[in-house]
Design a protein around this motif. Structure first.
Motif, PDB file in Angstrom:
ATOM      1  N   LEU A  72       0.943  -1.188  -0.122  1.00  0.00           N
ATOM      2  CA  LEU A  72      -0.053  -0.014  -0.026  1.00  0.00           C
ATOM      3  C   LEU A  72       0.759   1.312   0.060  1.00  0.00           C
ATOM      4  CD1 LEU A  72      -2.624   1.264   0.169  1.00  0.00           C
ATOM      5  CD2 LEU A  72      -2.609   0.995   2.602  1.00  0.00           C
ATOM      6  N   LEU A  73       1.907   1.258   0.728  1.00  0.00           N
ATOM      7  CA  LEU A  73       2.950   2.366   0.964  1.00  0.00           C
ATOM      8  C   LEU A  73       3.313   2.632  -0.377  1.00  0.00           C
ATOM      9  CD1 LEU A  73       4.653   1.978   4.278  1.00  0.00           C
ATOM     10  CD2 LEU A  73       3.070   3.762   3.513  1.00  0.00           C
ATOM     11  N   LYS A  74       3.595   1.688  -1.328  1.00  0.00           N
ATOM     12  CA  LYS A  74       4.277   1.780  -2.604  1.00  0.00           C
ATOM     13  C   LYS A  74       3.348   2.423  -3.463  1.00  0.00           C
ATOM     14  CE  LYS A  74       7.209  -2.528  -2.636  1.00  0.00           C
ATOM     15  NZ  LYS A  74       7.465  -3.689  -3.330  1.00  0.00           N
ATOM     16  N   SER A  75       2.188   1.925  -3.336  1.00  0.00           N
ATOM     17  CA  SER A  75       1.127   2.526  -4.189  1.00  0.00           C
ATOM     18  C   SER A  75       0.740   3.836  -3.939  1.00  0.00           C
ATOM     19  CB  SER A  75      -0.234   1.721  -4.166  1.00  0.00           C
ATOM     20  OG  SER A  75      -0.043   0.366  -4.228  1.00  0.00           O
ATOM     21  N   ILE A  76       0.872   4.184  -2.896  1.00  0.00           N
ATOM     22  CA  ILE A  76       0.563   5.670  -2.350  1.00  0.00           C
ATOM     23  C   ILE A  76       1.797   6.681  -2.832  1.00  0.00           C
ATOM     24  CG2 ILE A  76       0.915   7.389  -0.246  1.00  0.00           C
ATOM     25  CD1 ILE A  76      -0.474   5.097   1.450  1.00  0.00           C
ATOM     26  N   ALA A  77       3.435   6.045  -2.821  1.00  0.00           N
ATOM     27  CA  ALA A  77       4.323   6.726  -3.180  1.00  0.00           C
ATOM     28  C   ALA A  77       4.285   6.938  -4.761  1.00  0.00           C
ATOM     29  CB  ALA A  77       5.478   5.988  -2.980  1.00  0.00           C
ATOM     30  N   THR A  78       3.560   5.917  -5.565  1.00  0.00           N
ATOM     31  CA  THR A  78       3.534   6.121  -7.047  1.00  0.00           C
ATOM     32  C   THR A  78       2.606   7.025  -7.203  1.00  0.00           C
ATOM     33  OG1 THR A  78       3.944   3.581  -7.009  1.00  0.00           O
ATOM     34  CG2 THR A  78       3.090   4.774  -9.098  1.00  0.00           C
ATOM     35  N   ARG A  79       1.571   7.167  -6.695  1.00  0.00           N
ATOM     36  CA  ARG A  79       0.346   8.178  -6.870  1.00  0.00           C
ATOM     37  C   ARG A  79       0.999   9.658  -6.514  1.00  0.00           C
ATOM     38  NH1 ARG A  79      -5.550   7.217  -4.463  1.00  0.00           N
ATOM     39  NH2 ARG A  79      -5.527   5.297  -5.619  1.00  0.00           N
ATOM     40  N   LEU A  80       1.680   9.743  -5.549  1.00  0.00           N
ATOM     41  CA  LEU A  80       2.154  11.000  -5.061  1.00  0.00           C
ATOM     42  C   LEU A  80       3.098  11.521  -6.218  1.00  0.00           C
ATOM     43  CD1 LEU A  80       2.527  10.837  -1.246  1.00  0.00           C
ATOM     44  CD2 LEU A  80       0.825  12.030  -2.434  1.00  0.00           C
ATOM     45  N   ARG A  81       4.197  10.424  -6.548  1.00  0.00           N
ATOM     46  CA  ARG A  81       5.122  10.928  -7.546  1.00  0.00           C
ATOM     47  C   ARG A  81       4.589  11.519  -8.687  1.00  0.00           C
ATOM     48  NH1 ARG A  81      10.093   7.474  -7.869  1.00  0.00           N
ATOM     49  NH2 ARG A  81       8.706   5.715  -7.210  1.00  0.00           N
ATOM     50  N   GLU A  82       3.351  10.788  -9.186  1.00  0.00           N
ATOM     51  CA  GLU A  82       2.903  11.149 -10.468  1.00  0.00           C
ATOM     52  C   GLU A  82       2.347  12.513 -10.589  1.00  0.00           C
ATOM     53  OE1 GLU A  82       0.011   8.100 -11.043  1.00  0.00           O
ATOM     54  OE2 GLU A  82       1.394   6.636 -11.684  1.00  0.00           O
ATOM     55  N   LYS A  83       2.127  13.098  -9.425  1.00  0.00           N
ATOM     56  CA  LYS A  83       1.684  14.432  -9.158  1.00  0.00           C
ATOM     57  C   LYS A  83       2.829  15.577  -9.345  1.00  0.00           C
ATOM     58  CE  LYS A  83      -1.270  17.874  -6.704  1.00  0.00           C
ATOM     59  NZ  LYS A  83      -1.232  18.531  -7.855  1.00  0.00           N
ATOM     60  N   ILE A  84       4.067  15.049  -9.024  1.00  0.00           N
ATOM     61  CA  ILE A  84       5.246  16.102  -8.869  1.00  0.00           C
ATOM     62  C   ILE A  84       5.660  16.548 -10.214  1.00  0.00           C
ATOM     63  CG2 ILE A  84       7.552  16.082  -8.106  1.00  0.00           C
ATOM     64  CD1 ILE A  84       5.284  15.899  -5.838  1.00  0.00           C
ATOM     65  N   SER A  85       5.682  17.769 -10.453  1.00  0.00           N
ATOM     66  CA  SER A  85       6.050  18.355 -11.732  1.00  0.00           C
ATOM     67  C   SER A  85       7.498  18.902 -11.250  1.00  0.00           C
ATOM     68  CB  SER A  85       5.385  19.356 -12.141  1.00  0.00           C
ATOM     69  OG  SER A  85       5.062  20.357 -11.194  1.00  0.00           O
ATOM     70  N   SER A  86       8.018  19.562 -12.438  1.00  0.00           N
ATOM     71  CA  SER A  86       9.504  19.939 -12.325  1.00  0.00           C
ATOM     72  C   SER A  86      10.000  20.906 -11.093  1.00  0.00           C
ATOM     73  CB  SER A  86       9.929  20.721 -13.614  1.00  0.00           C
ATOM     74  OG  SER A  86       9.285  21.831 -13.977  1.00  0.00           O
TER      75      SER A  86
END
Ligand code: C2E
Ligand code: MG
Ligand code: MG
Length: 443
Positions: A72-86
């Motif tokens: 679950l933590l990995k999925s959370i991290a993936t979802r958050l990372r997708e939002k991050i821009s430059s």
């Protein structure tokens, strides 16, 4: 050979700067990134640090195990990372803690909107294996200002703001405010004072008798904690119970309360008084402490008391914290014969589902409904409804906070079983309550 060394050193370098479970940059990367940014930007610059923490993640691990928790933590991290821009940077501080740095955000409003988007993102369902998780987070935010010009201060202030976001009711965000520091300092002072108070035996127990309306006899007493300071002032629990929960002091404190209360019941009975039970308030998370039930067993044994001599009062918020474990504990208590009461009923979630699921022995109708019963039609209606539900589930009903003869009369007419309140007897020290109990038994 050189290539092998290169690979190895790249790997070591990678591990030094990334969190092992999620692969996100770690604390060290974050520190470097923030310092680098602050160094290369002239003051004042726009910079915000968002400290995000998943609420009650412990329960995912406790109920589904660490493997699912990690996924679950990995999925959370993936979802958050997708939002991050430059112009943004995300790091994991390990476990369920993440930090997002916003470089040159356009305004405070932008940061607030960004925090809201993060909360929304986390609140969408996660699927791991065959399970679906609905979770939420809290966020604390610090800005680069005159007082917060270095990484450590920014992180500490975001962490303090996070604490306030959680306190405010989770799934929330808060900006750091300098006044928060005073409150935090006052809290640590209180925490320290409570430790000392426990060591110095500054806690005392007050007792308040409970009256059975049918037989007009005292059936039991509720135990109410007080802190008697050296200067003689007596402090009520509202002022310190929450801090003792947060500091973990509630465990040893409740053990002392249970021991003292059970011993007192034994003394009263030995002196010829006929009290059916003593009621002790139990606050989460101590109820679901692994050793709680064993401790109760031990205390009952030490005082040679049967299980039904003890009643534990819990409030509705305990139930929603961790339904599964609470149910297990309540079932074990029932096996010992210990009674369980739902306290302050009507003030929290008041789910009738809880009443069905937990088989309480008693419902305590909160005093807020009683105090206005003659002025408020809706309070009267609520009291009637709680009594009706209690009766149909065959649960005893007790009304709290009875201060007048009229209130006692109306509760009697409505079919309530028991009352407690200043009208019958105010909470007081053991000597005064012992004298009261003798008086009413002699009548
Ligand atoms: P509670 O369990 O609902 O306790 C009843 C509260 O109502 C007590 O306040 C009592 O003094 C007050 N009260 C009783 N009769 C009347 C009345 O006629 N009118 C009014 N206005 N108030 C009345 P207290 O002692 O300040 O306790 C407040 C809360 O603190 C308790 O609410 C309970 O949730 C918690 N608490 C008290 N003792 C303990 C303890 O030993 N352990 C834990 N964990 N919590 C405790
Ligand atoms: Mg109570
Ligand atoms: Mg109550």
């Amino acid at each position: 050979m050189t290539k092998h060394i290169d690979n190895e050193s790249t790997k070591i370098e990678y591990l030094a700067y990334h969190e092992s479970l999620t692969g996100l940059p770690n604390r060290r990367s974050l520190e470097d990134k923030v310092n680098q940014f602050l160094k290369t930007h002239k003051t004042p610059c726009n910079f915000a640090l968002l400290f995000l923490d998943i609420n009650k993640f412990k329960y995912v691990n406790d109920t589904h195990g660490y493997t699912i928790g990690d996924e679950l933590l990995k999925s959370i991290a993936t979802r958050l990372r997708e939002k991050i821009s430059s112009n943004e940077f995300i790091a994991s501080l390990g476990g369920d803690k993440f930090v997002i740095a916003l470089m040159e955000p356009s305004s405070e409003e932008f940061v607030a909107a960004y925090a809201k988007e993060l909360l929304l993102l986390i609140s969408k369902i996660f699927s791991v294996d065959d399970y679906q998780f609905r979770i939420n987070a809290s966020i604390g935010i610090s800005f680069y200002t005159k007082e917060t010009q270095d990484y450590n201060t920014l992180l500490r202030y975001a962490d303090i703001a996070l604490y306030y976001a959680k306190e405010q009711g989770r799934n929330n965000f808060r900006f750091f405010e300098i006044e928060m520091l005073d409150k935090i300092n006052a809290k640590s002072q209180l925490e320290h004072d409570l430790h000392v108070a426990l060591e110095n035996n500054e806690f005392i127990l007050y007792y308040q008798p409970l009256l059975c309306l049918k037989t007009n006899t005292c059936t039991g007493v509720e135990v109410l904690l007080r802190w008697k300071k050296k200067d003689g002032s007596v402090i009520r629990p509202e002022k310190f119970v929450d801090v003792s929960v947060e500091s973990g002091l509630i465990g040893p404190m409740t053990q002392w309360i249970l021991r003292t209360a059970c011993h007192q019941l034994k003394c009263w009975r030995d002196s010829g008084l006929h009290l059916q039970h003593i009621a002790v308030n139990i606050t989460a998370p101590y109820l679901i402490d692994a050793k709680f039930v064993d401790f109760i067993k031990q205390v009952l044994h030490e005082e040679n008391l049967s299980g039904d001599s003890l009643e534990l009062e819990i409030t509705e918020n305990i139930l929603i914290e961790d339904i599964e474990n609470t149910q297990l504990v309540i079932n074990s208590l029932k096996q010992l014969g210990v009674k369980v009461t739902i306290d302050d009923f009507g003030t929290g979630y008041s789910s009738f589902n809880y009443l069905k699921r937990f088989y309480f022995d008693r419902i305590k109708i909160d005093q807020s409904f009683v105090s206005d019963i003659f002025r408020s039609q809706s309070d009267l209606a609520i009291v009637k409804a709680i009594i009706a539900v209690g009766k149909s589930l065959e649960v005893k009903l007790l009304a709290e906070g009875i201060e007048t003869a009229d209130q006692q009369q109306i509760l009697t007419d409505l079919g309530c079983d028991e009352i407690q309140g200043y009208y019958y007897c105010r909470p007081n020290s053991v000597d005064i309550i012992t004298a009261f109990l003798r008086r009413v038994e002699l009548k």
